[in-house]
Design a protein around this motif. Sequence first.
Motif, PDB file in Angstrom:
ATOM      1  N   LEU A  42       0.828  -1.205   0.000  1.00  0.00           N
ATOM      2  CA  LEU A  42       0.000   0.000   0.000  1.00  0.00           C
ATOM      3  C   LEU A  42       0.862   1.254   0.000  1.00  0.00           C
ATOM      4  O   LEU A  42       0.653   2.172  -0.816  1.00  0.00           O
ATOM      5  CB  LEU A  42      -0.905   0.003   1.227  1.00  0.00           C
ATOM      6  N   ALA A  43       1.841   1.303   0.905  1.00  0.00           N
ATOM      7  CA  ALA A  43       2.625   2.516   1.090  1.00  0.00           C
ATOM      8  C   ALA A  43       3.469   2.850  -0.125  1.00  0.00           C
ATOM      9  O   ALA A  43       3.549   4.013  -0.540  1.00  0.00           O
ATOM     10  CB  ALA A  43       3.507   2.379   2.330  1.00  0.00           C
ATOM     11  N   ARG A  44       4.102   1.853  -0.720  1.00  0.00           N
ATOM     12  CA  ARG A  44       4.973   2.169  -1.852  1.00  0.00           C
ATOM     13  C   ARG A  44       4.172   2.628  -3.064  1.00  0.00           C
ATOM     14  O   ARG A  44       4.643   3.446  -3.845  1.00  0.00           O
ATOM     15  CB  ARG A  44       5.880   1.004  -2.205  1.00  0.00           C
ATOM     16  N   GLY A  45       2.948   2.119  -3.200  1.00  0.00           N
ATOM     17  CA  GLY A  45       2.096   2.593  -4.278  1.00  0.00           C
ATOM     18  C   GLY A  45       1.652   4.028  -4.056  1.00  0.00           C
ATOM     19  O   GLY A  45       1.733   4.872  -4.962  1.00  0.00           O
ATOM     20  N   ARG A  46       1.220   4.327  -2.838  1.00  0.00           N
ATOM     21  CA  ARG A  46       0.757   5.677  -2.508  1.00  0.00           C
ATOM     22  C   ARG A  46       1.912   6.679  -2.536  1.00  0.00           C
ATOM     23  O   ARG A  46       1.704   7.865  -2.809  1.00  0.00           O
ATOM     24  CB  ARG A  46       0.100   5.695  -1.135  1.00  0.00           C
ATOM     25  N   ALA A  47       3.124   6.207  -2.241  1.00  0.00           N
ATOM     26  CA  ALA A  47       4.293   7.090  -2.227  1.00  0.00           C
ATOM     27  C   ALA A  47       4.926   7.241  -3.605  1.00  0.00           C
ATOM     28  O   ALA A  47       5.919   7.946  -3.765  1.00  0.00           O
ATOM     29  CB  ALA A  47       5.324   6.573  -1.238  1.00  0.00           C
ATOM     30  N   LEU A  86       4.275  11.636  12.761  1.00  0.00           N
ATOM     31  CA  LEU A  86       3.106  11.787  11.900  1.00  0.00           C
ATOM     32  C   LEU A  86       2.580  13.224  11.887  1.00  0.00           C
ATOM     33  O   LEU A  86       1.952  13.646  10.918  1.00  0.00           O
ATOM     34  CB  LEU A  86       2.002  10.826  12.340  1.00  0.00           C
ATOM     35  N   ALA A  87       2.845  13.955  12.952  1.00  0.00           N
ATOM     36  CA  ALA A  87       2.429  15.361  13.019  1.00  0.00           C
ATOM     37  C   ALA A  87       3.414  16.284  12.318  1.00  0.00           C
ATOM     38  O   ALA A  87       3.149  17.477  12.170  1.00  0.00           O
ATOM     39  CB  ALA A  87       2.281  15.792  14.481  1.00  0.00           C
ATOM     40  N   GLY A  88       4.562  15.750  11.888  1.00  0.00           N
ATOM     41  CA  GLY A  88       5.570  16.571  11.231  1.00  0.00           C
ATOM     42  C   GLY A  88       6.490  17.283  12.189  1.00  0.00           C
ATOM     43  O   GLY A  88       7.318  18.098  11.767  1.00  0.00           O
ATOM     44  N   THR A  89       6.398  16.975  13.480  1.00  0.00           N
ATOM     45  CA  THR A  89       7.228  17.630  14.490  1.00  0.00           C
ATOM     46  C   THR A  89       8.608  17.003  14.580  1.00  0.00           C
ATOM     47  O   THR A  89       9.608  17.704  14.748  1.00  0.00           O
ATOM     48  CB  THR A  89       6.543  17.547  15.870  1.00  0.00           C
ATOM     49  N   LYS A  90       8.673  15.689  14.467  1.00  0.00           N
ATOM     50  CA  LYS A  90       9.934  14.959  14.597  1.00  0.00           C
ATOM     51  C   LYS A  90      10.412  14.533  13.217  1.00  0.00           C
ATOM     52  O   LYS A  90       9.763  13.721  12.549  1.00  0.00           O
ATOM     53  CB  LYS A  90       9.740  13.739  15.495  1.00  0.00           C
ATOM     54  N   ARG A 120       2.060  -1.320  19.467  1.00  0.00           N
ATOM     55  CA  ARG A 120       1.479  -2.662  19.383  1.00  0.00           C
ATOM     56  C   ARG A 120       2.079  -3.484  18.248  1.00  0.00           C
ATOM     57  O   ARG A 120       1.636  -4.599  17.981  1.00  0.00           O
ATOM     58  CB  ARG A 120      -0.037  -2.557  19.210  1.00  0.00           C
ATOM     59  N   GLY A 121       3.076  -2.898  17.555  1.00  0.00           N
ATOM     60  CA  GLY A 121       3.738  -3.609  16.482  1.00  0.00           C
ATOM     61  C   GLY A 121       3.076  -3.483  15.135  1.00  0.00           C
ATOM     62  O   GLY A 121       3.450  -4.172  14.187  1.00  0.00           O
ATOM     63  N   HIS A 122       2.086  -2.569  15.005  1.00  0.00           N
ATOM     64  CA  HIS A 122       1.392  -2.396  13.740  1.00  0.00           C
ATOM     65  C   HIS A 122       2.097  -1.335  12.890  1.00  0.00           C
ATOM     66  O   HIS A 122       2.485  -0.272  13.405  1.00  0.00           O
ATOM     67  CB  HIS A 122      -0.058  -1.965  13.967  1.00  0.00           C
ATOM     68  N   PRO A 123       2.262  -1.560  11.581  1.00  0.00           N
ATOM     69  CA  PRO A 123       2.935  -0.579  10.718  1.00  0.00           C
ATOM     70  C   PRO A 123       2.110   0.679  10.561  1.00  0.00           C
ATOM     71  O   PRO A 123       0.909   0.618  10.304  1.00  0.00           O
ATOM     72  CB  PRO A 123       3.080  -1.333   9.389  1.00  0.00           C
ATOM     73  N   ARG A 124       2.779   1.829  10.691  1.00  0.00           N
ATOM     74  CA  ARG A 124       2.055   3.096  10.633  1.00  0.00           C
ATOM     75  C   ARG A 124       2.649   4.100   9.659  1.00  0.00           C
ATOM     76  O   ARG A 124       1.963   5.034   9.251  1.00  0.00           O
ATOM     77  CB  ARG A 124       2.023   3.730  12.032  1.00  0.00           C
ATOM     78  N   ALA A 125       3.930   3.979   9.326  1.00  0.00           N
ATOM     79  CA  ALA A 125       4.556   4.992   8.469  1.00  0.00           C
ATOM     80  C   ALA A 125       5.702   4.399   7.669  1.00  0.00           C
ATOM     81  O   ALA A 125       6.394   3.481   8.129  1.00  0.00           O
ATOM     82  CB  ALA A 125       5.071   6.159   9.317  1.00  0.00           C
ATOM     83  N   LEU A 126       5.876   4.932   6.470  1.00  0.00           N
ATOM     84  CA  LEU A 126       7.039   4.620   5.632  1.00  0.00           C
ATOM     85  C   LEU A 126       7.907   5.869   5.618  1.00  0.00           C
ATOM     86  O   LEU A 126       7.442   6.952   5.245  1.00  0.00           O
ATOM     87  CB  LEU A 126       6.603   4.276   4.211  1.00  0.00           C
ATOM     88  N   PRO A 195       2.019   7.793   5.731  1.00  0.00           N
ATOM     89  CA  PRO A 195       0.919   8.503   5.054  1.00  0.00           C
ATOM     90  C   PRO A 195       1.210   9.990   4.935  1.00  0.00           C
ATOM     91  O   PRO A 195       2.205  10.465   5.514  1.00  0.00           O
ATOM     92  CB  PRO A 195      -0.248   8.262   6.018  1.00  0.00           C
ATOM     93  N   PRO A 196       0.341  10.734   4.207  1.00  0.00           N
ATOM     94  CA  PRO A 196       0.508  12.189   4.175  1.00  0.00           C
ATOM     95  C   PRO A 196       0.463  12.741   5.594  1.00  0.00           C
ATOM     96  O   PRO A 196      -0.325  12.274   6.424  1.00  0.00           O
ATOM     97  CB  PRO A 196      -0.708  12.665   3.359  1.00  0.00           C
TER      98      PRO A 196
END
Length: 207
Positions: A42-47, A86-90, A120-126, A195-196
């Motif tokens: 999903l991520a590589r397609g969206r990116a 994800l907030a763009g702060t870090k 929890r070990g779930h992928p959230r960001a590329l 994600p964005p």
Amino acid sequence: MTSAHGPADDAASHERHRTGQAPDDAPVPVPDGDEIAAFWELARGRAGLGRLSAVVGTGAGASVPPPAWAFGDSPRLADALLDLVLAGTKTATSTALWELTDAGVPTPEPGDLSIVVDGRGHPRALVRTTAVSVVRFADVDAEHARLEGEGEDDRSLASWRVEHERYLRRVAAPSGRTVDGDTPVVLERFEVRYPPQRRARAAVTGD
């Protein structure tokens, strides 16, 4: 983290991004391989990486997912630092060089891709590494501390030094390592490819 940072299934033991806060009792769970693979597709397609035959960085043009790891050394810290990303702060992180060498993990390089998981070990960001340098602990500057987005809410160099020295001394103790101004530290900057980021969306939508 595989390739650049070690196998995805070793994310719980190869978390290269930590601060000086004490860990929770439970470690971040090992990510599920199928879930990581689905997120990567999903991520590589969206990116915009899916159709590239050659991209600088780990795994960008391949079906094998890039390394998966969590920020911090506890589920609580993993979630807190991921939220900042994800907030763009870090947009930066740091690791003692010996943490990588002791774990058999190569130093990250510009162009490396990674999947960041939550507590929890779930992928959230590329994310994609954009710059890497190795400096003495004493030579980390205020700009890097600000980009890490942490530090008692003020993002200052003084807070960065207190928190990271506390952490390094804790993890160095079992091996008898010393931590001082000459300790080599890997400084890494990165960008979120998916994600964005929420900050970018808010600027457009006015949220």
